[in-house]
Design a protein around this motif. Structure first.
Motif, PDB file in Angstrom:
ATOM      1  N   VAL A 179       0.852  -1.186   0.000  1.00 21.47           N
ATOM      2  CA  VAL A 179       0.000   0.000   0.000  1.00 21.47           C
ATOM      3  C   VAL A 179       0.892   1.241   0.000  1.00 21.47           C
ATOM      4  O   VAL A 179       1.470   1.596   1.022  1.00 21.47           O
ATOM      5  N   ALA A 180       1.040   1.863  -1.175  1.00 21.39           N
ATOM      6  CA  ALA A 180       1.973   2.995  -1.313  1.00 21.39           C
ATOM      7  C   ALA A 180       3.296   2.627  -0.651  1.00 21.39           C
ATOM      8  O   ALA A 180       3.838   3.375   0.158  1.00 21.39           O
ATOM      9  N   ALA A 181       3.816   1.453  -1.016  1.00 24.41           N
ATOM     10  CA  ALA A 181       4.908   0.850  -0.264  1.00 24.41           C
ATOM     11  C   ALA A 181       6.108   0.485  -1.120  1.00 24.41           C
ATOM     12  O   ALA A 181       6.005   0.296  -2.335  1.00 24.41           O
ATOM     13  N   PHE A 182       7.232   0.351  -0.440  1.00 24.29           N
ATOM     14  CA  PHE A 182       8.450  -0.135  -1.072  1.00 24.29           C
ATOM     15  C   PHE A 182       8.405  -1.656  -1.197  1.00 24.29           C
ATOM     16  O   PHE A 182       8.008  -2.354  -0.269  1.00 24.29           O
ATOM     17  N   ALA A 183       8.842  -2.136  -2.349  1.00 26.04           N
ATOM     18  CA  ALA A 183       9.010  -3.576  -2.574  1.00 26.04           C
ATOM     19  C   ALA A 183      10.440  -3.764  -3.082  1.00 26.04           C
ATOM     20  O   ALA A 183      10.669  -3.934  -4.282  1.00 26.04           O
ATOM     21  N   PRO A 184      11.417  -3.703  -2.188  1.00 22.19           N
ATOM     22  CA  PRO A 184      12.814  -3.690  -2.615  1.00 22.19           C
ATOM     23  C   PRO A 184      13.338  -5.034  -3.079  1.00 22.19           C
ATOM     24  O   PRO A 184      12.890  -6.091  -2.637  1.00 22.19           O
ATOM     25  N   GLU A 185      14.291  -4.962  -3.972  1.00 23.15           N
ATOM     26  CA  GLU A 185      15.073  -6.116  -4.385  1.00 23.15           C
ATOM     27  C   GLU A 185      16.207  -6.268  -3.361  1.00 23.15           C
ATOM     28  O   GLU A 185      16.504  -5.339  -2.596  1.00 23.15           O
ATOM     29  N   SER A 186      16.819  -7.432  -3.335  1.00 23.24           N
ATOM     30  CA  SER A 186      17.951  -7.653  -2.435  1.00 23.24           C
ATOM     31  C   SER A 186      19.024  -6.583  -2.668  1.00 23.24           C
ATOM     32  O   SER A 186      19.409  -6.309  -3.803  1.00 23.24           O
ATOM     33  N   GLY A 187      19.461  -5.942  -1.582  1.00 20.67           N
ATOM     34  CA  GLY A 187      20.494  -4.919  -1.664  1.00 20.67           C
ATOM     35  C   GLY A 187      19.978  -3.512  -1.829  1.00 20.67           C
ATOM     36  O   GLY A 187      20.733  -2.543  -1.642  1.00 20.67           O
ATOM     37  N   GLU A 188      18.692  -3.343  -2.163  1.00 16.01           N
ATOM     38  CA  GLU A 188      18.121  -2.002  -2.319  1.00 16.01           C
ATOM     39  C   GLU A 188      17.648  -1.457  -0.970  1.00 16.01           C
ATOM     40  O   GLU A 188      17.305  -2.211  -0.062  1.00 16.01           O
ATOM     41  N   SER A 189      17.595  -0.147  -0.871  1.00 13.39           N
ATOM     42  CA  SER A 189      17.090   0.518   0.331  1.00 13.39           C
ATOM     43  C   SER A 189      15.868   1.352  -0.004  1.00 13.39           C
ATOM     44  O   SER A 189      15.636   1.693  -1.182  1.00 13.39           O
ATOM     45  N   ALA A 190      15.109   1.701   1.016  1.00 13.76           N
ATOM     46  CA  ALA A 190      13.938   2.561   0.806  1.00 13.76           C
ATOM     47  C   ALA A 190      14.367   3.917   0.262  1.00 13.76           C
ATOM     48  O   ALA A 190      13.765   4.448  -0.675  1.00 13.76           O
ATOM     49  N   ALA A 191      15.425   4.481   0.842  1.00 14.83           N
ATOM     50  CA  ALA A 191      15.889   5.789   0.390  1.00 14.83           C
ATOM     51  C   ALA A 191      16.337   5.735  -1.064  1.00 14.83           C
ATOM     52  O   ALA A 191      16.041   6.643  -1.857  1.00 14.83           O
ATOM     53  N   GLY A 192      17.038   4.669  -1.437  1.00 15.38           N
ATOM     54  CA  GLY A 192      17.503   4.539  -2.811  1.00 15.38           C
ATOM     55  C   GLY A 192      16.368   4.408  -3.799  1.00 15.38           C
ATOM     56  O   GLY A 192      16.391   5.029  -4.879  1.00 15.38           O
ATOM     57  N   LEU A 193      15.350   3.634  -3.443  1.00 14.99           N
ATOM     58  CA  LEU A 193      14.200   3.458  -4.333  1.00 14.99           C
ATOM     59  C   LEU A 193      13.398   4.746  -4.466  1.00 14.99           C
ATOM     60  O   LEU A 193      12.877   5.052  -5.545  1.00 14.99           O
ATOM     61  N   SER A 194      13.289   5.491  -3.377  1.00 14.30           N
ATOM     62  CA  SER A 194      12.540   6.745  -3.410  1.00 14.30           C
ATOM     63  C   SER A 194      13.166   7.739  -4.380  1.00 14.30           C
ATOM     64  O   SER A 194      12.470   8.518  -5.029  1.00 14.30           O
ATOM     65  N   GLY A 195      14.486   7.681  -4.490  1.00 12.37           N
ATOM     66  CA  GLY A 195      15.180   8.607  -5.382  1.00 12.37           C
ATOM     67  C   GLY A 195      15.464   8.051  -6.753  1.00 12.37           C
ATOM     68  O   GLY A 195      16.094   8.723  -7.582  1.00 12.37           O
ATOM     69  N   LYS A 196      14.990   6.836  -7.025  1.00 13.12           N
ATOM     70  CA  LYS A 196      15.255   6.194  -8.321  1.00 13.12           C
ATOM     71  C   LYS A 196      14.560   6.917  -9.466  1.00 13.12           C
ATOM     72  O   LYS A 196      15.027   6.917 -10.599  1.00 13.12           O
ATOM     73  N   PHE A 197      13.399   7.529  -9.148  1.00  9.04           N
ATOM     74  CA  PHE A 197      12.648   8.298 -10.133  1.00  9.04           C
ATOM     75  C   PHE A 197      12.393   9.688  -9.556  1.00  9.04           C
ATOM     76  O   PHE A 197      12.278   9.846  -8.341  1.00  9.04           O
ATOM     77  N   PRO A 198      12.293  10.714 -10.380  1.00  7.31           N
ATOM     78  CA  PRO A 198      12.032  12.061  -9.859  1.00  7.31           C
ATOM     79  C   PRO A 198      10.627  12.187  -9.285  1.00  7.31           C
ATOM     80  O   PRO A 198       9.726  11.454  -9.678  1.00  7.31           O
ATOM     81  N   GLY A 199      10.476  13.099  -8.344  1.00  9.24           N
ATOM     82  CA  GLY A 199       9.145  13.385  -7.828  1.00  9.24           C
ATOM     83  C   GLY A 199       9.018  13.413  -6.318  1.00  9.24           C
ATOM     84  O   GLY A 199       8.103  14.034  -5.776  1.00  9.24           O
ATOM     85  N   SER A 200       9.912  12.750  -5.592  1.00  5.36           N
ATOM     86  CA  SER A 200       9.809  12.759  -4.132  1.00  5.36           C
ATOM     87  C   SER A 200      10.286  14.096  -3.578  1.00  5.36           C
ATOM     88  O   SER A 200      11.348  14.607  -3.963  1.00  5.36           O
ATOM     89  N   THR A 201       9.487  14.665  -2.670  1.00  2.00           N
ATOM     90  CA  THR A 201       9.869  15.929  -2.024  1.00  2.00           C
ATOM     91  C   THR A 201      10.040  15.735  -0.523  1.00  2.00           C
ATOM     92  O   THR A 201       9.966  16.688   0.249  1.00  2.00           O
ATOM     93  N   LEU A 202      10.259  14.488  -0.100  1.00  3.44           N
ATOM     94  CA  LEU A 202      10.356  14.200   1.329  1.00  3.44           C
ATOM     95  C   LEU A 202      11.556  14.879   1.975  1.00  3.44           C
ATOM     96  O   LEU A 202      11.431  15.434   3.075  1.00  3.44           O
ATOM     97  N   GLY A 203      12.712  14.837   1.318  1.00  2.00           N
ATOM     98  CA  GLY A 203      13.932  15.374   1.923  1.00  2.00           C
ATOM     99  C   GLY A 203      13.779  16.778   2.499  1.00  2.00           C
ATOM    100  O   GLY A 203      14.030  17.005   3.693  1.00  2.00           O
ATOM    101  N   PRO A 204      13.337  17.739   1.695  1.00  2.00           N
ATOM    102  CA  PRO A 204      13.196  19.109   2.210  1.00  2.00           C
ATOM    103  C   PRO A 204      12.099  19.260   3.265  1.00  2.00           C
ATOM    104  O   PRO A 204      12.084  20.257   3.996  1.00  2.00           O
ATOM    105  N   ALA A 205      11.180  18.288   3.339  1.00  2.00           N
ATOM    106  CA  ALA A 205      10.080  18.380   4.307  1.00  2.00           C
ATOM    107  C   ALA A 205      10.454  17.830   5.675  1.00  2.00           C
ATOM    108  O   ALA A 205       9.697  17.993   6.645  1.00  2.00           O
TER     109      ALA A 205
END
Length: 261
Positions: free
Chosen positions: A114-140
């Motif tokens: 549900v609006a969730a990360f489904a990582p592959e082995s070795g991936e992180s949530a932070a890495g997946l969030s930045g894999k595509f443009p659009g996340s504005t979490l960092g500045p918030a």
């Protein structure tokens, strides 16, 4: 004279012994809901109410939000306490947790992201969030809170919480969510994930097009990679799609549960 009595008693005993087996066959799987960062189990309230109304046993796991490995072990312990089949449901970072919590738990029959990360082995949530443009979490994010062990806890700035996290939730509710948000460690968001359960279990995905934490493009990528049985995209929904659209989320969970054997 006794034979009819013995025959009747035997028939009644057979019926009594058969009843639990029939009931067990009809039993619905237990739904374990795992919240993500900056939320708690109350974010599932609307979904829980609908699932319980439809007869599903539900557990809202209190995700520690400390580390993928540790949080997955905690959820795995809850799964082990359930005697029958289980559907694991994860929101946001909770997706990383359910992906890693299945090992040794053969009673888990499906995963719902549900609006969730489904990582592959070795991936992180932070890495997946930045894999595509659009996340504005960092500045918030608010300035990190230093922990005694040298780690850092992360929160979303209360003033930016609704716009970033829950834009389609009524303002008073979003304000409560901001005040009660659970922090996640910086280490957990950057921790490499182990081998994921979505490679061996069926999975379902639902997310909002207006998610500002995990870009819709990233969620589409993960759903396709996991060969999602069904993907629901809710137009205009924020990152907390389970709070703003509980009917759609509950319906997808029940669809997943209906396939559990």
């Amino acid at each position: 004279m006794k034979k009819p009595f013995i025959s009747l008693a035997t028939t009644l005993l057979a019926a009594v012994l058969a009843a639990p087996a029939a009931g067990a066959a009809d039993a619905k799987p237990t739904i374990i809901l795992v919240h993500g960062a900056f939320a708690d189990s109350s974010s599932w309230d609307g979904v829980m109410a609908r699932l319980q109304k439809d007869g599903y046993p539900v557990i809202g796991a209190a995700n520690p939000l400390r580390s993928v490995k540790g949080d997955a072990a905690y959820v795995a312990g809850i799964v082990k306490s359930v005697p029958g089949p289980v559907i694991l449901v994860g929101h946001s970072y909770g997706g990383s947790v359910i992906s890693a919590a299945v090992q040794g738990n053969a009673n888990v029959k499906g995963l719902v992201y549900v609006a969730a990360f489904a990582p592959e082995s070795g991936e992180s949530a932070a890495g997946l969030s930045g894999k595509f443009p659009g996340s504005t979490l960092g500045p918030a994010l608010a300035p990190p809170v230093a922990l005694a062990d040298g780690g850092k806890d992360l929160y979303i700035q209360p003033a930016r919480f609704r716009d970033q996290f829950a834009a389609d939730v009524p303002a008073p509710k979003a304000q409560q969510m901001a005040a009660g948000q659970r922090p996640i460690t910086d280490a957990a968001l950057n921790e490499a994930s182990p081998a994921p359960a979505w490679k061996t279990l069926p999975s379902w995905f639902i997310y909002g097009k207006a998610d500002k934490n995990i870009p819709a493009a990233a969620q589409d990528f993960m759903a396709k990679r996991a060969r999602s049985k069904k993907t629901v995209v809710v137009d205009g929904a924020s990152h907390v799609v389970m709070t703003s659209h509980p009917t759609e989320v509950a319906a997808l969970i029940e669809e997943a549960a209906s396939s559990a054997k």
